[in-house]
Scaffold this active site. Structure first.
Site, PDB file in Angstrom:
ATOM      1  N   ALA A 409       0.820  -1.203   0.000  1.00 16.53           N
ATOM      2  CA  ALA A 409       0.000   0.000   0.000  1.00 16.53           C
ATOM      3  C   ALA A 409       0.863   1.265   0.000  1.00 16.53           C
ATOM      4  O   ALA A 409       0.655   2.179  -0.812  1.00 16.53           O
ATOM      5  CB  ALA A 409      -0.912  -0.012   1.224  1.00 16.53           C
ATOM      6  N   HIS A 537      15.247   5.595  26.830  1.00 12.32           N
ATOM      7  CA  HIS A 537      15.354   4.351  27.593  1.00 12.32           C
ATOM      8  C   HIS A 537      14.228   4.293  28.623  1.00 12.32           C
ATOM      9  O   HIS A 537      13.934   5.304  29.264  1.00 12.32           O
ATOM     10  CB  HIS A 537      16.698   4.297  28.315  1.00 12.32           C
ATOM     11  CG  HIS A 537      16.836   3.080  29.182  1.00 12.32           C
ATOM     12  ND1 HIS A 537      17.059   1.829  28.656  1.00 12.32           N
ATOM     13  CD2 HIS A 537      16.738   2.925  30.529  1.00 12.32           C
ATOM     14  CE1 HIS A 537      17.104   0.951  29.648  1.00 12.32           C
ATOM     15  NE2 HIS A 537      16.918   1.591  30.792  1.00 12.32           N
TER      16      HIS A 537
HETATM   17  C1  LIG Z   1      -5.354  -9.476   2.488  1.00 14.99           C
HETATM   18  C2  LIG Z   1      -4.382  -8.386   2.125  1.00 14.99           C
HETATM   19  C3  LIG Z   1      -3.688  -7.745   3.116  1.00 14.99           C
HETATM   20  C4  LIG Z   1      -2.791  -6.728   2.781  1.00 14.99           C
HETATM   21  N1  LIG Z   1      -2.109  -6.117   3.784  1.00 14.99           N
HETATM   22  C5  LIG Z   1      -1.235  -5.146   3.486  1.00 14.99           C
HETATM   23  C6  LIG Z   1      -0.541  -4.469   4.510  1.00 14.99           C
HETATM   24  O1  LIG Z   1      -0.717  -4.744   5.703  1.00 14.99           O
HETATM   25  N2  LIG Z   1       0.324  -3.504   4.171  1.00 14.99           N
HETATM   26  C7  LIG Z   1       0.546  -3.172   2.865  1.00 14.99           C
HETATM   27  O2  LIG Z   1       1.354  -2.282   2.602  1.00 14.99           O
HETATM   28  N3  LIG Z   1      -0.098  -3.793   1.864  1.00 14.99           N
HETATM   29  C8  LIG Z   1      -0.983  -4.766   2.144  1.00 14.99           C
HETATM   30  N4  LIG Z   1      -1.661  -5.382   1.137  1.00 14.99           N
HETATM   31  C9  LIG Z   1      -1.391  -4.968  -0.249  1.00 14.99           C
HETATM   32  C10 LIG Z   1      -2.156  -3.674  -0.573  1.00 14.99           C
HETATM   33  O3  LIG Z   1      -3.523  -3.850  -0.321  1.00 14.99           O
HETATM   34  C11 LIG Z   1      -1.942  -3.283  -2.014  1.00 14.99           C
HETATM   35  O4  LIG Z   1      -0.565  -3.244  -2.313  1.00 14.99           O
HETATM   36  C12 LIG Z   1      -2.543  -1.924  -2.297  1.00 14.99           C
HETATM   37  O5  LIG Z   1      -3.923  -1.948  -2.050  1.00 14.99           O
HETATM   38  C13 LIG Z   1      -2.292  -1.493  -3.735  1.00 14.99           C
HETATM   39  O6  LIG Z   1      -2.852  -0.231  -3.927  1.00 14.99           O
HETATM   40  P1  LIG Z   1      -3.279   0.284  -5.374  1.00 14.99           P
HETATM   41  O7  LIG Z   1      -3.752   1.679  -5.173  1.00 14.99           O
HETATM   42  O8  LIG Z   1      -2.206   0.011  -6.334  1.00 14.99           O
HETATM   43  O9  LIG Z   1      -4.494  -0.658  -5.822  1.00 14.99           O
HETATM   44  P2  LIG Z   1      -5.868  -1.031  -5.146  1.00 14.99           P
HETATM   45  O10 LIG Z   1      -5.863  -0.798  -3.696  1.00 14.99           O
HETATM   46  O11 LIG Z   1      -6.200  -2.396  -5.614  1.00 14.99           O
HETATM   47  O12 LIG Z   1      -6.895   0.017  -5.769  1.00 14.99           O
HETATM   48  C14 LIG Z   1      -7.199   0.043  -7.123  1.00 14.99           C
HETATM   49  C15 LIG Z   1      -8.544   0.717  -7.301  1.00 14.99           C
HETATM   50  O13 LIG Z   1      -8.759   0.939  -8.682  1.00 14.99           O
HETATM   51  C16 LIG Z   1     -10.113   0.658  -9.009  1.00 14.99           C
HETATM   52  N5  LIG Z   1     -10.138   0.376 -10.438  1.00 14.99           N
HETATM   53  C17 LIG Z   1      -9.575  -0.658 -11.102  1.00 14.99           C
HETATM   54  N6  LIG Z   1      -9.719  -0.495 -12.431  1.00 14.99           N
HETATM   55  C18 LIG Z   1     -10.400   0.660 -12.598  1.00 14.99           C
HETATM   56  C19 LIG Z   1     -10.823   1.389 -13.751  1.00 14.99           C
HETATM   57  N7  LIG Z   1     -10.525   0.987 -14.975  1.00 14.99           N
HETATM   58  N8  LIG Z   1     -11.524   2.530 -13.549  1.00 14.99           N
HETATM   59  C20 LIG Z   1     -11.797   2.982 -12.298  1.00 14.99           C
HETATM   60  N9  LIG Z   1     -11.391   2.359 -11.192  1.00 14.99           N
HETATM   61  C21 LIG Z   1     -10.690   1.213 -11.345  1.00 14.99           C
HETATM   62  C22 LIG Z   1     -10.462  -0.509  -8.119  1.00 14.99           C
HETATM   63  O14 LIG Z   1     -11.845  -0.597  -7.937  1.00 14.99           O
HETATM   64  C23 LIG Z   1      -9.720  -0.141  -6.838  1.00 14.99           C
HETATM   65  O15 LIG Z   1     -10.548   0.628  -6.004  1.00 14.99           O
HETATM   66  C24 LIG Z   1      -2.590  -6.374   1.436  1.00 14.99           C
HETATM   67  C25 LIG Z   1      -3.307  -7.016   0.423  1.00 14.99           C
HETATM   68  C26 LIG Z   1      -4.208  -8.010   0.768  1.00 14.99           C
HETATM   69  C27 LIG Z   1      -4.988  -8.682  -0.331  1.00 14.99           C
END
Ligand SMILES: Cc1cc2nc3c(=O)[nH]c(=O)nc-3n(C[C@H](O)[C@H](O)[C@H](O)COP(=O)(O)OP(=O)(O)OC[C@H]3O[C@@H](n4cnc5c(N)ncnc54)[C@H](O)[C@@H]3O)c2cc1C
Ligand SMILES: NC(=O)c1ccc[n+]([C@@H]2O[C@H](COP(=O)([O-])OP(=O)(O)OC[C@H]3O[C@@H](n4cnc5c(N)ncnc54)[C@H](O)[C@@H]3O)[C@@H](O)[C@H]2O)c1
Length: 567
Positions: A409, A537
């Site tokens: 994230a 500490h």
């Molecule tokens: C169970 C789980 C636990 C996790 N825990 C952690 C953690 O503790 N710490 C951490 O750093 N990472 C964690 N991650 C990973 C983290 O969730 C992802 O790396 C992060 O969400 C990626 O962010 P992003 O913005 O790239 O994509 P996403 O969060 O997937 O967001 C993408 C968004 O784009 C939207 N979208 C897609 N295509 C389109 C389109 N064409 N038009 C409009 N909207 C669209 C989707 O609906 C979505 O809302 C975890 C993942 C999972 C599955």
């Protein structure tokens, strides 16, 4: 601007190839279509072919080059004026981070979201999983008689209400989703609802309507979905992905977790705390293959061996059939190398935690001549999108899970901020080796930079010596006061110049402790300087203080001496 680039693209071509734990590793059994789900965002089934490109092309009957030129002639000319300075496709954490920074920089900004704001992290990832892990941590404490007795505490039997626990995760996700939405609205970011599709340079269609938005710069931030290897039938009830597991609709007596990466390990912590037995199925020869091997061994000793967990390593789950007609979930295992049948498991449920696949289908990438690599959008080190000829697509960037550089994230958000810096006139390259990662088990695991084998390989190639220093939590007063002395911090560094190559921590609050090291790497701070920093500490941060102090740096770089300040 540079026009031809080599790809900087980390996903390995085989799940059996281990790089860093948090770089993308997905391509197991990709010879036939994968079954991907996306939480109801899009009605049509998603299907990828062997190369990961989308099978159902937008223009299936025409040759690709013809299709592209047709699309470009219709939509291809860049607009002369723009609706927005910046348009972000996808309102996950990556998109959100970029949007906030863009507004701060004075850009007129819009974000397009096809589902709900917050994306994976907020709705189906970090946030609900950490809510479940918070419960798991308390359950562990309350069930640990030995630990409680040593603190002089007496507690009667611990129990939990499944729906109450599930509600905690649901409520937290909803709260953070609202916070994210409100923060963008308050700052004047336009939130456009609909699925974004790139029509041509600087031009995006929103949803199926005729709404077309133009922007000077566009960021793709469309994230990822669970990757399910072929042969595995997900029914959402007894064979599930993290999307389903986070709802905690039931707590199985016995659950097989396929994949022992981040998701598998965190869910093993949750399920065993809530009373399940867990069986890991891992394709590689050891559990937690992405971690530094020494940390992995310690994690196995503390997080796996004493718990209700057994495991099969070096095997693929080649076929998984959900429970039906009174029969349990069946899992067929084959040897990962020879592909010979090995075993069949019968369990109550199976969680598929075998990595994530990029969500880039239907984005209209063909309209700007971009060809994905197993679904990932190719980018350079500045997140600039690269077309099929190796040239940069002007004004187009891709951040977060969709580019596969580092599926975390905060990495997504940091990449977004880096892009905004660039489009507002300041060159910026994010150093991914300074991005920390953490696994929120009890205790936690955290890391930044290289593992020891990676550092040694680099040292051999580039001709420098690598040294390792370690400290134990057993020597830390605060950890002992908490009766949590089980832990290790490990520093991998260059003794010739004091450069920090990697830091790995296993122990209480490891996820919080790692930032001193990651900030040091980001800022280029050397060990000979950071070892003079002062820590309160007694705090856990003294584990890192000890770690840096125990390193033996040969050549002493100049140590900045600050002027004494009168108080
Ligand atoms: C169970 C789980 C636990 C996790 N825990 C952690 C953690 O503790 N710490 C951490 O750093 N990472 C964690 N991650 C990973 C983290 O969730 C992802 O790396 C992060 O969400 C990626 O962010 P992003 O913005 O790239 O994509 P996403 O969060 O997937 O967001 C993408 C968004 O784009 C939207 N979208 C897609 N295509 C389109 C389109 N064409 N038009 C409009 N909207 C669209 C989707 O609906 C979505 O809302 C975890 C993942 C999972 C599955
Ligand atoms: N705390 C966090 O930061 C956190 C938490 C959860 C998820 N995430 C992110 O989400 C992403 C996905 O996590 P993940 O745990 O699904 O992936 P991962 O890549 O971390 O682990 C997947 C594991 O599954 C194994 N595997 C793959 N196919 C298999 C098969 N058919 N049979 C047996 N084993 C198989 C792989 O060898 C690997 O060990 C990660 O990139 C991670 O960065 C982060």
């Amino acid at each position: 601007m540079q026009s031809t680039l080599s790809l900087s693209f980390s996903p390995s071509s085989s799940a059996a190839a281990v790089s860093r734990s948090n770089t993308t590793r997905f391509s197991l059994n990709t010879s036939t279509p994968l079954n991907l789900r996306f939480c109801g965002l899009r009605p049509q089934a998603l299907a990828f072919n062997a190369s990961g490109n989308h099978r159902s092309s937008q223009l299936p009957s025409r040759p690709r080059s013809q299709a592209i030129s047709a699309a470009l002639s219709a939509n291809g000319s860049p607009p002369k004026s723009f609706d927005y300075d910046l348009l972000i496709i996808g309102a996950g954490v990556g998109g959100h981070g970029a949007a906030l920074h863009a507004v701060e920089k004075g850009l007129k900004t819009a974000i397009v979201e096809g589902d709900v704001v917050g994306g994976t992290c907020v709705n189906r990832g970090c946030v609900p999983s950490k809510a479940l892990l918070a419960v798991a941590g308390r359950m562990r404490e309350l069930q640990n008689d030995h630990h409680l007795k040593s603190l002089g505490l007496q507690v009667s039997a611990a129990g939990y209400d499944r729906q109450g626990v599930a509600d905690h995760a649901i409520n937290l996700a909803s709260k953070i989703r609202n916070n994210l939405t409100n923060s963008m609205k308050a700052l004047g970011v336009d939130i456009l609802t609909g699925f974004g599709k790139i029509l041509g340079p600087q031009k995006v269609q929103i949803g199926s309507s005729d709404k077309i938005v133009t922007a000077k710069d566009i960021i793709i931030a469309t994230g990822s979905v669970p990757f399910v290897p072929k042969g595995i039938e997900v029914d959402g009830k007894t064979v599930i992905t993290s999307d389903h597991a986070l709802k905690l609709e039931f707590v199985p007596d016995w659950i097989a977790i396929v994949g022992s990466g981040y998701i598998g390990l965190e869910f093993s912590d949750v399920y065993t705390a809530l009373g399940s037995e867990v069986t890991f199925v891992e394709a590689l020869d050891q559990l937690m293959p992405g971690f530094d091997p020494e940390i992995g061994k310690l994690a196995q000793r503390v997080l796996i061996n004493p718990r209700n967990i057994d495991y099969h390593t070096g095997v693929f789950a080649s076929k998984i059939t959900p429970a039906r007609d009174g029969k349990p979930v069946t899992i067929e295992l084959i040897d990962a190398k020879t592909k010979e049948p090995k075993d069949t498991l019968e369990v109550d449920a199976a969680l598929i935690a075998t990595g994530r696949a990029p969500f880039t289908q239907g984005l209209g990438l063909e309209n700007i001549d971009v060809v994905t690599q197993r679904g990932f959008v190719p980018v350079d080190e500045r997140m600039r999108v690269i077309d099929s000829n190796g040239k940069l697509v002007p004004h187009l960037f891709c951040i977060g899970d969709a580019n596969g550089k580092m599926m975390l994230a905060h990495a997504a958000s940091a990449q977004g901020i880096s892009v905004v810096e660039q489009v507002t006139g300041r060159d910026h390259v994010l150093n991914h080796l300074s991005v920390p990662a953490a696994c929120f088990t009890h205790p936690e695991i955290s890391m930044v930079g290289l593992t020891e084998p990676q550092a040694r390989e680099k040292g051999e190639k580039e001709g420098f010596e690598v040294s390792v220093a370690k400290t134990s939590f057993k020597a830390n007063t605060k950890a002992l006061a908490e009766n949590e002395g089980e832990g290790l911090a490990k520093l991998i560094y260059r003794p010739d110049n004091g450069e920090i190559l990697g830091v790995h921590i296993f122990g209480l609050h490891a996820a919080d402790l790692i930032h001193e090291a990651s900030n040091a790497i980001a800022l280029g701070t050397r060990i000979q300087d950071i070892k003079l920093a002062v820590h309160a500490h007694p705090t856990l941060s003294e584990v890192l203080d000890e770690l840096f102090k125990s390193a033996k740096v040969k050549a002493h770089a100049s140590i900045p001496v600050s002027e004494p300040v009168a108080v």
